[in-house]
Design an enzyme around this catalytic site. Structure first.
Site, PDB file in Angstrom:
ATOM      1  N   ASN A  10      66.072  30.246  41.694  1.00 46.49           N
ATOM      2  CA  ASN A  10      65.182  30.822  40.680  1.00 46.49           C
ATOM      3  C   ASN A  10      66.048  31.371  39.552  1.00 46.49           C
ATOM      4  O   ASN A  10      66.625  32.450  39.665  1.00 46.49           O
ATOM      5  CB  ASN A  10      64.334  31.935  41.298  1.00 46.49           C
ATOM      6  CG  ASN A  10      63.441  32.617  40.272  1.00 46.49           C
ATOM      7  OD1 ASN A  10      63.198  32.078  39.189  1.00 46.49           O
ATOM      8  ND2 ASN A  10      62.958  33.804  40.601  1.00 46.49           N
ATOM      9  N   LYS A  12      65.141  32.477  36.758  1.00 46.77           N
ATOM     10  CA  LYS A  12      64.462  33.511  35.974  1.00 46.77           C
ATOM     11  C   LYS A  12      64.591  33.174  34.484  1.00 46.77           C
ATOM     12  O   LYS A  12      64.540  32.008  34.115  1.00 46.77           O
ATOM     13  CB  LYS A  12      64.994  34.896  36.336  1.00 46.77           C
ATOM     14  CG  LYS A  12      64.936  35.160  37.846  1.00 46.77           C
ATOM     15  CD  LYS A  12      65.298  36.553  38.235  1.00 46.77           C
ATOM     16  CE  LYS A  12      65.224  36.699  39.752  1.00 46.77           C
ATOM     17  NZ  LYS A  12      65.458  38.089  40.178  1.00 46.77           N
ATOM     18  N   HIS A  93      55.815  36.639  42.588  1.00 50.00           N
ATOM     19  CA  HIS A  93      57.177  37.177  42.610  1.00 50.00           C
ATOM     20  C   HIS A  93      57.150  38.671  42.323  1.00 50.00           C
ATOM     21  O   HIS A  93      56.311  39.170  41.573  1.00 50.00           O
ATOM     22  CB  HIS A  93      58.040  36.453  41.572  1.00 50.00           C
ATOM     23  CG  HIS A  93      59.497  36.742  41.709  1.00 50.00           C
ATOM     24  ND1 HIS A  93      60.076  37.894  41.211  1.00 50.00           N
ATOM     25  CD2 HIS A  93      60.507  36.038  42.286  1.00 50.00           C
ATOM     26  CE1 HIS A  93      61.379  37.879  41.471  1.00 50.00           C
ATOM     27  NE2 HIS A  93      61.660  36.770  42.126  1.00 50.00           N
ATOM     28  N   GLU A  95      58.855  40.528  40.495  1.00 48.25           N
ATOM     29  CA  GLU A  95      58.936  40.896  39.078  1.00 48.25           C
ATOM     30  C   GLU A  95      57.608  40.689  38.371  1.00 48.25           C
ATOM     31  O   GLU A  95      57.251  41.456  37.473  1.00 48.25           O
ATOM     32  CB  GLU A  95      60.061  40.091  38.410  1.00 48.25           C
ATOM     33  CG  GLU A  95      61.435  40.510  38.886  1.00 48.25           C
ATOM     34  CD  GLU A  95      62.504  39.460  38.661  1.00 48.25           C
ATOM     35  OE1 GLU A  95      63.645  39.726  39.078  1.00 48.25           O
ATOM     36  OE2 GLU A  95      62.202  38.383  38.102  1.00 48.25           O
ATOM     37  N   GLU A 164      60.436  39.196  50.025  1.00 51.26           N
ATOM     38  CA  GLU A 164      61.268  39.905  49.051  1.00 51.26           C
ATOM     39  C   GLU A 164      61.173  41.406  49.286  1.00 51.26           C
ATOM     40  O   GLU A 164      60.221  42.042  48.827  1.00 51.26           O
ATOM     41  CB  GLU A 164      60.776  39.653  47.631  1.00 51.26           C
ATOM     42  CG  GLU A 164      60.883  38.271  47.095  1.00 51.26           C
ATOM     43  CD  GLU A 164      60.480  38.262  45.631  1.00 51.26           C
ATOM     44  OE1 GLU A 164      61.353  38.008  44.798  1.00 51.26           O
ATOM     45  OE2 GLU A 164      59.302  38.543  45.319  1.00 51.26           O
ATOM     46  N   GLY A 170      68.802  43.896  43.471  1.00 53.29           N
ATOM     47  CA  GLY A 170      69.564  44.493  42.387  1.00 53.29           C
ATOM     48  C   GLY A 170      69.861  45.966  42.550  1.00 53.29           C
ATOM     49  O   GLY A 170      70.226  46.641  41.586  1.00 53.29           O
ATOM     50  N   SER A 210      68.218  39.639  47.030  1.00 54.77           N
ATOM     51  CA  SER A 210      69.628  39.644  46.610  1.00 54.77           C
ATOM     52  C   SER A 210      70.508  38.839  47.564  1.00 54.77           C
ATOM     53  O   SER A 210      71.408  39.362  48.219  1.00 54.77           O
ATOM     54  CB  SER A 210      70.146  41.090  46.502  1.00 54.77           C
ATOM     55  OG  SER A 210      69.543  41.760  45.429  1.00 54.77           O
TER      56      SER A 210
END
Length: 248
Positions: A10, A12, A93, A95, A164, A170, A210
């Protein structure tokens, strides 16, 4: 039923520093006996990446609209992704959920549209640090899966789940292999409660918190995950290839 194994890149809103073509050429040498490879570049580059990759490496949209078509400026439909040659799409996702406020209802609609279009959805689920520290991981994940228990699942060829843990993305705080294995068990319990029976053991579950070449062996050693959804490390072809090779 044997589950498929996947490693998904991914990108991004980034492109590989080495360039799209050199990155793709490096990945074209991968041994897919280890796991299937899927690449999710930004929307404008889907056809360019598809053209450079060998045929048995697939492409994915990073997102899709929750509507089939219409006056939705800036959106990209599941059908449009299919037209680019993509055969997978990431939905829900972390995000998209945290930055853009996409709730379970929106994610469920995207899942259903992806299935109806013929795309294989990669449904992301996960918990926050607060949920983890308060012991509510199983409840949060079950709620997300229950919200996505759409009638469309009955006609789905495959749905991939990507776990996730939001608190491990991060932050420098990583989930251990044993923690992930325990959580995967909770996910399968929730699938048994809310989804059609064949998904209980048949849905591949990837890890997406991550992922780097340094933590792959610990995650794989516990034997409960079926691959990885890789973010930042996927921009470096050598790191991404190392993660893929770690699935052996």
């Amino acid at each position: 039923m044997m589950r498929h194994r996947y490693v998904i890149a991914n990108w991004k809103m980034n492109l590989p520093p080495e360039g799209i073509e050199p990155w793709a050429d490096a990945i074209n040498g991968a041994d897919l006996a280890t796991a299937a490879l899927v690449v999710a570049p930004p929307f404008p580059y889907l056809e360019r990446v598809r053209a450079r990759l060998r045929d048995d490496i697939a492409t994915a949209g990073q997102n899709c609209a929750d509507q089939e078509k219409g006056a939705y400026t800036g959106e990209v439909s599941a059908a449009m992704l299919w037209e680019t040659g993509a055969r997978f799409v990431i939905v829900g996702h972390s995000e998209r959920r945290s930055i853009y406020g996409e709730g379970d209802g929106i994610v469920a609609r995207k899942l259903a549209l992806a299935i109806s279009t013929g795309l294989t959805p990669v449904l992301c689920i996960g918990e926050s640090l607060r949920a983890r520290d308060s012991g509510k991981v199983a409840t949060v994940l079950a709620d997300q899966l229950r919200a996505c228990a759409q009638p469309a699942l009955e006609s789905a060829g495959e749905v991939i789940l990507a776990y996730e843990p939001v608190w491990a993305i991060g932050t420098g705080r990583n989930a251990t292999g044993s923690m992930v294995a325990e959580t995967v068990g909770r996910i399968r319990e929730a699938l048994a409660r809310f989804w059609p029976e064949r998904f209980t053991t048949g849905a591949p579950i990837l890890y997406g918190g991550s992922v780097t070449p340094d933590n792959v062996s610990d995650l794989v050693a516990h034997g409960t995950i079926d691959g990885f959804l890789v973010g930042g490390a996927s921009l470096d072809s050598a790191k991404f290839a190392g993660i893929h090779a770690g699935m052996r």
